[in-house]
Each structure stands twice: as C-alpha cells, then as structure tokens.
Scaffold this motif. Structure first.
Motif, PDB file in Angstrom:
ATOM      1  N   PRO A 127      42.598  35.973  48.224  1.00  8.20           N
ATOM      2  CA  PRO A 127      41.646  35.650  49.295  1.00  8.20           C
ATOM      3  C   PRO A 127      42.292  35.226  50.601  1.00  8.20           C
ATOM      4  O   PRO A 127      41.723  35.436  51.672  1.00  8.20           O
ATOM      5  N   ASP A 128      43.505  34.656  50.539  1.00  9.23           N
ATOM      6  CA  ASP A 128      44.161  34.234  51.780  1.00  9.23           C
ATOM      7  C   ASP A 128      44.909  35.383  52.455  1.00  9.23           C
ATOM      8  O   ASP A 128      45.468  35.223  53.530  1.00  9.23           O
ATOM      9  N   GLY A 129      44.920  36.556  51.826  1.00  3.78           N
ATOM     10  CA  GLY A 129      45.515  37.747  52.410  1.00  3.78           C
ATOM     11  C   GLY A 129      47.033  37.777  52.418  1.00  3.78           C
ATOM     12  O   GLY A 129      47.628  38.662  53.027  1.00  3.78           O
ATOM     13  N   THR A 130      47.673  36.846  51.718  1.00  6.81           N
ATOM     14  CA  THR A 130      49.133  36.758  51.768  1.00  6.81           C
ATOM     15  C   THR A 130      49.835  37.810  50.912  1.00  6.81           C
ATOM     16  O   THR A 130      50.952  38.202  51.212  1.00  6.81           O
ATOM     17  N   ARG A 131      49.187  38.259  49.842  1.00  6.48           N
ATOM     18  CA  ARG A 131      49.803  39.229  48.945  1.00  6.48           C
ATOM     19  C   ARG A 131      48.765  39.752  47.956  1.00  6.48           C
ATOM     20  O   ARG A 131      47.641  39.279  47.918  1.00  6.48           O
ATOM     21  N   ALA A 132      49.213  40.721  47.183  1.00  8.01           N
ATOM     22  CA  ALA A 132      48.377  41.252  46.104  1.00  8.01           C
ATOM     23  C   ALA A 132      49.052  40.926  44.785  1.00  8.01           C
ATOM     24  O   ALA A 132      50.270  40.770  44.714  1.00  8.01           O
ATOM     25  N   VAL A 133      48.252  40.791  43.742  1.00  3.69           N
ATOM     26  CA  VAL A 133      48.772  40.540  42.407  1.00  3.69           C
ATOM     27  C   VAL A 133      48.269  41.617  41.456  1.00  3.69           C
ATOM     28  O   VAL A 133      47.220  42.230  41.688  1.00  3.69           O
ATOM     29  N   GLN A 134      49.034  41.835  40.400  1.00  9.90           N
ATOM     30  CA  GLN A 134      48.610  42.752  39.356  1.00  9.90           C
ATOM     31  C   GLN A 134      47.865  41.941  38.301  1.00  9.90           C
ATOM     32  O   GLN A 134      48.379  40.918  37.821  1.00  9.90           O
ATOM     33  N   ILE A 135      46.671  42.404  37.951  1.00  6.74           N
ATOM     34  CA  ILE A 135      45.894  41.769  36.891  1.00  6.74           C
ATOM     35  C   ILE A 135      45.803  42.786  35.759  1.00  6.74           C
ATOM     36  O   ILE A 135      45.121  43.808  35.880  1.00  6.74           O
ATOM     37  N   LYS A 136      46.522  42.496  34.679  1.00  6.29           N
ATOM     38  CA  LYS A 136      46.599  43.422  33.548  1.00  6.29           C
ATOM     39  C   LYS A 136      45.469  43.161  32.555  1.00  6.29           C
ATOM     40  O   LYS A 136      44.924  42.056  32.498  1.00  6.29           O
ATOM     41  N   LYS A 137      45.142  44.199  31.816  1.00 11.85           N
ATOM     42  CA  LYS A 137      44.114  44.119  30.756  1.00 11.85           C
ATOM     43  C   LYS A 137      42.780  43.614  31.299  1.00 11.85           C
ATOM     44  O   LYS A 137      42.100  42.789  30.690  1.00 11.85           O
ATOM     45  N   THR A 138      42.391  44.132  32.450  1.00  8.60           N
ATOM     46  CA  THR A 138      41.127  43.762  33.080  1.00  8.60           C
ATOM     47  C   THR A 138      39.999  44.589  32.479  1.00  8.60           C
ATOM     48  O   THR A 138      40.127  45.808  32.366  1.00  8.60           O
ATOM     49  N   PRO A 139      38.891  43.950  32.086  1.00  7.29           N
ATOM     50  CA  PRO A 139      37.767  44.723  31.545  1.00  7.29           C
ATOM     51  C   PRO A 139      37.320  45.794  32.536  1.00  7.29           C
ATOM     52  O   PRO A 139      37.227  45.533  33.739  1.00  7.29           O
ATOM     53  N   CYS A 140      37.073  46.990  32.020  1.00  6.49           N
ATOM     54  CA  CYS A 140      36.618  48.073  32.886  1.00  6.49           C
ATOM     55  C   CYS A 140      35.701  49.014  32.125  1.00  6.49           C
ATOM     56  O   CYS A 140      35.573  48.952  30.912  1.00  6.49           O
ATOM     57  N   VAL A 141      35.070  49.872  32.892  1.00  6.78           N
ATOM     58  CA  VAL A 141      34.232  50.943  32.356  1.00  6.78           C
ATOM     59  C   VAL A 141      34.986  52.242  32.608  1.00  6.78           C
ATOM     60  O   VAL A 141      35.499  52.461  33.708  1.00  6.78           O
ATOM     61  N   LYS A 142      35.071  53.067  31.590  1.00  6.39           N
ATOM     62  CA  LYS A 142      35.740  54.362  31.722  1.00  6.39           C
ATOM     63  C   LYS A 142      34.742  55.455  31.360  1.00  6.39           C
ATOM     64  O   LYS A 142      34.097  55.406  30.321  1.00  6.39           O
ATOM     65  N   CYS A 143      34.625  56.437  32.250  1.00  2.01           N
ATOM     66  CA  CYS A 143      33.691  57.537  32.031  1.00  2.01           C
ATOM     67  C   CYS A 143      34.460  58.796  31.628  1.00  2.01           C
ATOM     68  O   CYS A 143      35.216  59.337  32.440  1.00  2.01           O
ATOM     69  N   PRO A 144      34.256  59.286  30.411  1.00  2.04           N
ATOM     70  CA  PRO A 144      34.917  60.519  29.999  1.00  2.04           C
ATOM     71  C   PRO A 144      34.397  61.749  30.752  1.00  2.04           C
ATOM     72  O   PRO A 144      35.104  62.747  30.873  1.00  2.04           O
ATOM     73  N   SER A 145      33.200  61.665  31.297  1.00  2.00           N
ATOM     74  CA  SER A 145      32.618  62.814  31.992  1.00  2.00           C
ATOM     75  C   SER A 145      33.261  63.065  33.350  1.00  2.00           C
ATOM     76  O   SER A 145      33.655  64.182  33.661  1.00  2.00           O
ATOM     77  N   CYS A 146      33.375  62.012  34.178  1.00  2.00           N
ATOM     78  CA  CYS A 146      33.930  62.204  35.514  1.00  2.00           C
ATOM     79  C   CYS A 146      35.338  61.634  35.667  1.00  2.00           C
ATOM     80  O   CYS A 146      35.982  61.850  36.685  1.00  2.00           O
ATOM     81  N   GLY A 147      35.785  60.869  34.670  1.00  2.00           N
ATOM     82  CA  GLY A 147      37.138  60.334  34.701  1.00  2.00           C
ATOM     83  C   GLY A 147      37.304  59.027  35.462  1.00  2.00           C
ATOM     84  O   GLY A 147      38.406  58.494  35.539  1.00  2.00           O
ATOM     85  N   MET A 148      36.232  58.490  36.021  1.00  2.00           N
ATOM     86  CA  MET A 148      36.332  57.243  36.785  1.00  2.00           C
ATOM     87  C   MET A 148      36.585  56.055  35.869  1.00  2.00           C
ATOM     88  O   MET A 148      36.061  55.993  34.767  1.00  2.00           O
ATOM     89  N   GLU A 149      37.406  55.126  36.347  1.00  2.00           N
ATOM     90  CA  GLU A 149      37.606  53.825  35.712  1.00  2.00           C
ATOM     91  C   GLU A 149      37.308  52.789  36.769  1.00  2.00           C
ATOM     92  O   GLU A 149      37.858  52.847  37.867  1.00  2.00           O
ATOM     93  N   TYR A 150      36.425  51.843  36.461  1.00  2.00           N
ATOM     94  CA  TYR A 150      36.047  50.856  37.459  1.00  2.00           C
ATOM     95  C   TYR A 150      35.615  49.552  36.799  1.00  2.00           C
ATOM     96  O   TYR A 150      35.259  49.521  35.620  1.00  2.00           O
ATOM     97  N   GLN A 151      35.666  48.482  37.584  1.00  2.00           N
ATOM     98  CA  GLN A 151      35.212  47.179  37.124  1.00  2.00           C
ATOM     99  C   GLN A 151      33.735  47.036  37.475  1.00  2.00           C
ATOM    100  O   GLN A 151      33.301  47.487  38.536  1.00  2.00           O
ATOM    101  N   THR A 152      33.000  46.377  36.596  1.00  2.00           N
ATOM    102  CA  THR A 152      31.591  46.103  36.878  1.00  2.00           C
ATOM    103  C   THR A 152      31.505  45.043  37.974  1.00  2.00           C
ATOM    104  O   THR A 152      32.474  44.322  38.245  1.00  2.00           O
ATOM    105  N   GLU A 153      30.355  44.938  38.594  1.00  2.00           N
ATOM    106  CA  GLU A 153      30.143  43.915  39.619  1.00  2.00           C
ATOM    107  C   GLU A 153      30.375  42.516  39.043  1.00  2.00           C
ATOM    108  O   GLU A 153      30.898  41.644  39.728  1.00  2.00           O
ATOM    109  N   GLU A 154      30.003  42.313  37.789  1.00  2.00           N
ATOM    110  CA  GLU A 154      30.192  41.009  37.151  1.00  2.00           C
ATOM    111  C   GLU A 154      31.677  40.671  37.045  1.00  2.00           C
ATOM    112  O   GLU A 154      32.090  39.540  37.316  1.00  2.00           O
TER     113      GLU A 154
END
Length: 92
Positions: A23-50
């Motif tokens: 949030p302070d814009g100083t850097r980015a971090v890697q967050i591993k094993k983050t819950p996501c949704v994966k669609c086999p139809s279109c191939g998208m992987e994304y995090q839910t709004e929650e």
C-alpha cells in the motif's frame, strides 16, 4: 460458481502465486499459494473479490517493513496486525 471472464460453469478452486504492490508503494511482494479460481474453458486464473479484499486489508494493518520479499498467503494472514480492523473503510 461461474467464471467471471467467460461465464463457464466448470471452474476450479485452487492456488497460485501472485505479486502484490504494498500500500505504501515502496515495493511488491510475492504471495505464494494464494487462493484462486481457475477456468479450464478460457484458461484464466484470478483471485475472487473476497481474496483481494482480505489481502489488501491485511497489508494495510500490518508493519510493512517486516514483510519479506516472498511469503505464503497463510503466512500473510497470520502476520500480527497493528490495528484490529480497517478504520478507513467507512462502509462497514
């Protein structure tokens, strides 16, 4: 649950690695094993709004100087908070 991109019904709940700007814009971090949704139809992987909200709120409430370059979602969520909740979210 349907895919937010293509509307397919056969989405999978899984995990992936993401990079998040602090949030302070100083850097980015890697967050591993983050819950996501994966669609086999279109191939998208994304995090839910929650999940996005969980990450953003947690990053606002912890000491960012102590956040390593890489950590798991679970480690991030277990990081002690300076505040009990996000007092800047006036809608709650």
């Amino acid at each position: 649950m349907n895919c937010e991109w293509c509307g397919a019904e056969n989405v999978l709940q899984t995990h992936n690695d993401v990079y998040w700007e602090l949030p302070d814009g100083t850097r980015a971090v890697q967050i591993k094993k983050t819950p996501c949704v994966k669609c086999p139809s279109c191939g998208m992987e994304y995090q839910t709004e929650e999940t996005v909200e969980e990450i953003e709120v947690q990053l606002m409430l912890i000491n960012l100087k102590q956040v390593p370059e890489s950590l798991t979602f679970e480690e991030l969520m277990k990081t002690p908070r300076h505040l009990k909740r996000n007092y800047f979210d006036f809608l709650r």
